[in-house]
Design a protein around this motif. Structure first.
Motif, PDB file in Angstrom:
ATOM      1  N   ALA A 191       0.808  -1.223   0.000  1.00 21.43           N
ATOM      2  CA  ALA A 191       0.000   0.000   0.000  1.00 21.43           C
ATOM      3  C   ALA A 191       0.839   1.269   0.000  1.00 21.43           C
ATOM      4  N   ASP A 192       2.168   1.154   0.222  1.00 21.18           N
ATOM      5  CA  ASP A 192       3.037   2.324   0.163  1.00 21.18           C
ATOM      6  C   ASP A 192       3.782   2.411  -1.165  1.00 21.18           C
ATOM      7  N   GLN A 193       3.363   1.628  -2.152  1.00 22.90           N
ATOM      8  CA  GLN A 193       3.994   1.630  -3.457  1.00 22.90           C
ATOM      9  C   GLN A 193       3.021   2.204  -4.488  1.00 22.90           C
ATOM     10  N   ALA A 194       3.491   3.160  -5.263  1.00 29.02           N
ATOM     11  CA  ALA A 194       2.602   3.950  -6.118  1.00 29.02           C
ATOM     12  C   ALA A 194       2.549   3.490  -7.565  1.00 29.02           C
ATOM     13  N   GLN A 195       3.400   2.522  -7.961  1.00 30.79           N
ATOM     14  CA  GLN A 195       3.529   2.207  -9.388  1.00 30.79           C
ATOM     15  C   GLN A 195       2.205   1.829 -10.044  1.00 30.79           C
ATOM     16  N   ALA A 196       1.438   0.961  -9.405  1.00 28.56           N
ATOM     17  CA  ALA A 196       0.193   0.483 -10.020  1.00 28.56           C
ATOM     18  C   ALA A 196      -0.828   1.610 -10.147  1.00 28.56           C
ATOM     19  N   LEU A 197      -0.897   2.461  -9.143  1.00 25.02           N
ATOM     20  CA  LEU A 197      -1.853   3.571  -9.175  1.00 25.02           C
ATOM     21  C   LEU A 197      -1.462   4.586 -10.252  1.00 25.02           C
ATOM     22  N   VAL A 198      -0.171   4.889 -10.344  1.00 26.61           N
ATOM     23  CA  VAL A 198       0.300   5.818 -11.367  1.00 26.61           C
ATOM     24  C   VAL A 198       0.055   5.243 -12.758  1.00 26.61           C
ATOM     25  N   ALA A 199       0.297   3.936 -12.926  1.00 25.09           N
ATOM     26  CA  ALA A 199       0.054   3.303 -14.225  1.00 25.09           C
ATOM     27  C   ALA A 199      -1.417   3.408 -14.619  1.00 25.09           C
ATOM     28  N   ALA A 200      -2.310   3.228 -13.655  1.00 30.85           N
ATOM     29  CA  ALA A 200      -3.746   3.345 -13.942  1.00 30.85           C
ATOM     30  C   ALA A 200      -4.105   4.773 -14.326  1.00 30.85           C
ATOM     31  N   LEU A 201      -3.474   5.749 -13.698  1.00 34.16           N
ATOM     32  CA  LEU A 201      -3.738   7.146 -14.034  1.00 34.16           C
ATOM     33  C   LEU A 201      -3.286   7.467 -15.456  1.00 34.16           C
ATOM     34  N   GLY A 202      -2.288   6.739 -15.936  1.00 34.23           N
ATOM     35  CA  GLY A 202      -1.827   6.952 -17.300  1.00 34.23           C
ATOM     36  C   GLY A 202      -2.880   6.644 -18.339  1.00 34.23           C
ATOM     37  N   GLU A 203      -3.892   5.874 -17.965  1.00 37.88           N
ATOM     38  CA  GLU A 203      -4.977   5.513 -18.879  1.00 37.88           C
ATOM     39  C   GLU A 203      -6.172   6.451 -18.772  1.00 37.88           C
ATOM     40  N   VAL A 204      -6.058   7.455 -17.901  1.00 34.77           N
ATOM     41  CA  VAL A 204      -7.187   8.352 -17.628  1.00 34.77           C
ATOM     42  C   VAL A 204      -6.949   9.710 -18.270  1.00 34.77           C
ATOM     43  N   SER A 205      -7.951  10.228 -18.933  1.00 33.29           N
ATOM     44  CA  SER A 205      -7.876  11.564 -19.508  1.00 33.29           C
ATOM     45  C   SER A 205      -8.112  12.609 -18.413  1.00 33.29           C
ATOM     46  N   ILE A 206      -7.290  13.673 -18.424  1.00 33.33           N
ATOM     47  CA  ILE A 206      -7.446  14.762 -17.454  1.00 33.33           C
ATOM     48  C   ILE A 206      -7.541  16.066 -18.235  1.00 33.33           C
ATOM     49  N   ALA A 207      -8.747  16.527 -18.439  1.00 29.15           N
ATOM     50  CA  ALA A 207      -8.962  17.753 -19.209  1.00 29.15           C
ATOM     51  C   ALA A 207      -8.768  18.981 -18.325  1.00 29.15           C
ATOM     52  N   PRO A 208      -8.342  20.108 -18.907  1.00 26.46           N
ATOM     53  CA  PRO A 208      -8.284  21.350 -18.135  1.00 26.46           C
ATOM     54  C   PRO A 208      -9.632  21.639 -17.474  1.00 26.46           C
ATOM     55  N   GLY A 209      -9.568  22.043 -16.204  1.00 26.81           N
ATOM     56  CA  GLY A 209     -10.792  22.286 -15.463  1.00 26.81           C
ATOM     57  C   GLY A 209     -11.236  21.097 -14.634  1.00 26.81           C
TER      58      GLY A 209
END
Length: 260
Positions: A191-209
């Motif tokens: 639970a103190d390792q971020a790799q999997a969470l960061v990898a999942a965020l790479g698949e998510v679109s983050i639009a301005p706003g």
């Protein structure tokens, strides 16, 4: 230069307002105990002291007063998952993990058992409306994430990226908003390792706003913040990032990851 250009594409950041609440200790009792998932124990509390209870933000915290191992009272922070003035009930979700005073109490809790709480002493609320949200966290942040999702109205869009031990720990949220859920499975020991969470965020679109809220183990929260700042060019003023706990440290948290 490219990062600066991308950041300038974002609109002015929303403004936070602080709402103060009268502080007092409330004596409540357990109305129900449910194992929501293998790692979540849901405790429903009730009592006349809830009559004037107020929680204005999804990531508020109340102090829970618990007996420590040596008999000395200890305090822990918990998110008000759901409050009903009509039913005079307050729901708290406890993460069922390694032994500690809070989970020890929750595992032993029975209907009628007493529990005192205090707060929340204040709420940080966003003035105006945010049309797009990205909520990131782990099992400790699920109460705040779930509450936020459920309270958002249509036509708001919200994406959640949450790390839990396994598929049996996933939760469903009823909401009028348009909700896109992403689940990351990893053991509690990681639970103190971020790799999997960061990898999942790479698949998510983050639009301005898009307002980004993050709550997780402190090292994970910091890594996620750095990824969002440097790789996704999300301005710091469009994020609220907190370390809800620190692996290996009891009752430790980092409320603002900019200071960690």
């Amino acid at each position: 230069m490219q990062n600066l250009i991308q950041e300038q594409a974002w609109p002015p950041a929303p403004v936070y307002e602080t709402v103060r609440h009268p502080m007092r200790r409330r004596s409540l009792s357990v109305a129900a105990v449910d194992y929501l998932t293998p790692h979540t124990i849901r405790i429903t509390l009730t009592g006349p002291d809830l009559t004037d209870f107020t929680s204005a933000s999804a990531d508020d915290h109340v102090k829970v007063f618990l007996p420590g191992a040596d008999g000395v009272e200890v305090r822990r922070d918990y998110t008000p998952r759901r409050y009903s003035q009509e039913e005079a009930t307050l729901v708290l979700d406890f993460v069922n993990h390694q032994a500690g005073p809070a989970v020890t109490w929750a595992r032993a809790a029975r209907v009628g058992a007493p529990l005192d709480i205090g707060g929340p002493k204040g709420s940080r609320v966003i003035a105006g409306t945010v049309a797009q949200w990205l909520l990131v966290g782990d099992e400790t942040a699920l109460p705040a994430i779930a509450r936020r999702v459920e309270e958002l109205p249509a036509p708001v869009t919200v994406t959640t990226v949450v790390a839990v031990p396994g598929p049996e720990d996933e939760q469903n949220f009823a909401t009028a908003a348009s909700h896109d859920a992403h689940w990351v499975h990893r053991p509690m020991a990681q639970a103190d390792q971020a790799q999997a969470l960061v990898a999942a965020l790479g698949e998510v679109s983050i639009a301005p706003g898009t307002f980004v809220w993050v709550g997780a183990e402190a090292h994970v929260a910091r890594a996620v913040r750095q990824y969002l700042l440097k790789e996704r060019c999300v301005p710091a003023r469009w994020m609220k990032v907190a370390g809800y706990w620190i692996m290996g440290q009891e009752n430790a948290a980092v409320r603002d990851m900019a200071d960690f």
